[in-house]
Design a protein around this motif. Structure first.
Motif, short mmCIF file in Angstrom:
data_model
loop_
_atom_site.label_atom_id
_atom_site.label_comp_id
_atom_site.label_asym_id
_atom_site.label_seq_id
_atom_site.Cartn_x
_atom_site.Cartn_y
_atom_site.Cartn_z
N SER A 1 0.99 -1.36 0.08
CA SER A 1 0.19 -0.05 -0.10
C SER A 1 0.80 1.41 0.11
O SER A 1 0.59 2.34 -0.71
CB SER A 1 -0.84 0.09 1.29
OG SER A 1 -1.94 -1.06 1.24
N MET A 2 1.90 1.39 0.89
CA MET A 2 2.92 2.26 0.86
C MET A 2 3.18 2.59 -0.54
O MET A 2 3.61 3.67 -0.81
CB MET A 2 3.83 2.08 1.89
CG MET A 2 3.26 2.44 3.33
SD MET A 2 4.84 1.83 4.45
CE MET A 2 5.73 3.40 4.29
N ALA A 3 3.80 1.60 -1.16
CA ALA A 3 4.35 1.89 -2.46
C ALA A 3 3.59 2.10 -3.72
O ALA A 3 3.97 3.02 -4.48
CB ALA A 3 5.15 0.18 -3.05
N SER A 4 2.26 1.89 -3.27
CA SER A 4 1.16 2.26 -4.41
C SER A 4 0.98 3.68 -4.09
O SER A 4 0.56 4.42 -5.24
CB SER A 4 -0.08 1.29 -4.31
OG SER A 4 0.48 -0.03 -4.25
N PHE A 5 0.95 4.13 -2.94
CA PHE A 5 0.40 5.57 -2.68
C PHE A 5 1.61 6.66 -2.62
O PHE A 5 1.39 7.96 -2.74
CB PHE A 5 -0.51 5.70 -1.56
CG PHE A 5 -1.69 4.75 -1.92
CD1 PHE A 5 -2.55 5.35 -2.87
CD2 PHE A 5 -2.21 3.59 -1.21
CE1 PHE A 5 -3.74 4.62 -3.22
CE2 PHE A 5 -3.23 2.99 -1.58
CZ PHE A 5 -4.10 3.42 -2.35
N LEU A 6 2.66 6.28 -1.90
CA LEU A 6 3.81 7.12 -1.70
C LEU A 6 4.90 7.26 -2.62
O LEU A 6 5.25 6.23 -3.25
CB LEU A 6 4.45 6.71 -0.12
CG LEU A 6 3.24 6.76 1.09
CD1 LEU A 6 4.03 6.17 2.28
CD2 LEU A 6 2.65 7.96 1.24
N LYS A 7 5.55 8.25 -2.42
CA LYS A 7 6.78 8.35 -3.38
C LYS A 7 7.99 7.93 -2.70
O LYS A 7 8.00 7.69 -1.66
CB LYS A 7 6.96 10.04 -4.00
CG LYS A 7 5.74 10.35 -4.74
CD LYS A 7 6.19 11.65 -5.25
CE LYS A 7 4.84 12.23 -6.02
NZ LYS A 7 5.30 13.67 -6.76
N ASN A 8 9.14 7.63 -3.40
CA ASN A 8 10.24 7.59 -2.86
C ASN A 8 10.54 6.01 -2.19
O ASN A 8 11.49 5.71 -1.56
CB ASN A 8 10.82 8.36 -1.82
CG ASN A 8 10.84 9.90 -2.30
OD1 ASN A 8 11.42 9.79 -3.22
ND2 ASN A 8 10.56 10.90 -1.51
N ILE A 9 9.56 5.28 -2.39
CA ILE A 9 9.66 3.80 -2.25
C ILE A 9 10.15 3.14 -3.33
O ILE A 9 9.47 3.27 -4.33
CB ILE A 9 8.06 3.16 -1.53
CG1 ILE A 9 7.44 3.95 -0.69
CG2 ILE A 9 8.41 1.72 -1.45
CD1 ILE A 9 7.84 3.95 0.69
N THR A 10 11.25 2.60 -3.11
CA THR A 10 12.14 2.12 -4.33
C THR A 10 12.14 0.45 -4.55
O THR A 10 12.17 0.22 -5.61
CB THR A 10 13.58 2.54 -4.20
OG1 THR A 10 13.59 3.76 -3.83
CG2 THR A 10 14.44 2.20 -5.61
#
Length: 199
Positions: free
Chosen positions: A26-35
């Protein structure tokens, strides 16, 4: 997290197990800078409680409590309790991972008795491929239950279910689990080194 002195940057890597897996996706789907994201036996649908982000609410995946299997000594098997997020008409609980720009590593145990991890992962990869995405890898381990810890941690084929707070079958066979630990841990490290190191 990027401002933390021990975070190298420029991106962030997430490692999530079980419910932590769906939170990481979910974090990777909605937040930037998750690599980079590694999820171990994590669902690809939101579970337990609704997830809210800005004006978006992802409801939790429905569960079928009537599907709980009860073994001797009141040890329960929850593997077919979550609904199939790919078969529920109009299902809104699926995490929109096609929006994720991060590289994804899905790890699943074939003997998981908490969720059907292998099915979730293979269906997710089909979904991503249909969306034209190629930012994912998959590792599936036979004989591995819900828990897959770093090498030399003991096997717990029975434990407490994290949601229902009851004794539950987690699954896993000792030899297969031990081999998977030794194989998976360096794979996870190599994945993070590849996608987190600043070029």
């Amino acid at each position: 997290m990027l401002q933390h002195p021990q975070v190298k940057g420029p991106g962030i890597g997430l490692l999530g197990f079980s419910k932590g897996g769906d939170l990481s996706l979910s974090m990777a789907s909605f937040l930037k800078n998750i690599t980079a994201v590694v999820t171990i036996n994590g669902p690809v649908a939101n579970t337990v409680i609704p997830l809210s982000y800005k004006d978006k609410i992802i409801p939790s995946l429905p569960i079928n409590q009537q599907n709980i299997k009860d073994y001797d000594d009141n040890i329960l098997d929850f593997s077919v309790v979550p609904s199939d997020p790919f078969q529920v008409p109009g299902n809104q609980s699926l995490i929109p991972i096609e929006k994720a720009e991060a590289h994804l590593l899905f790890i699943a145990g074939q003997d998981d008795h908490v969720i059907n991890s292998e099915y979730f992962v293979t269906e997710t990869c089909k979904h991503l491929q249909a969306q034209g995405k190629e930012n994912f890898q998959i590792l599936i381990y036979p004989g591995v239950g819900h828990c897959l810890d770093p090498p030399f941690f003991p096997l717990y084929p029975i434990g407490n279910h994290p949601v229902f707070q009851r004794r539950a079958v987690l699954g896993g066979e000792l030899m297969a689990y031990s081999k998977a630990q030794v194989h998976a841990w360096p794979q996870i490290q190599a994945f993070f080194h590849k996608y987190l190191n600043d070029k």
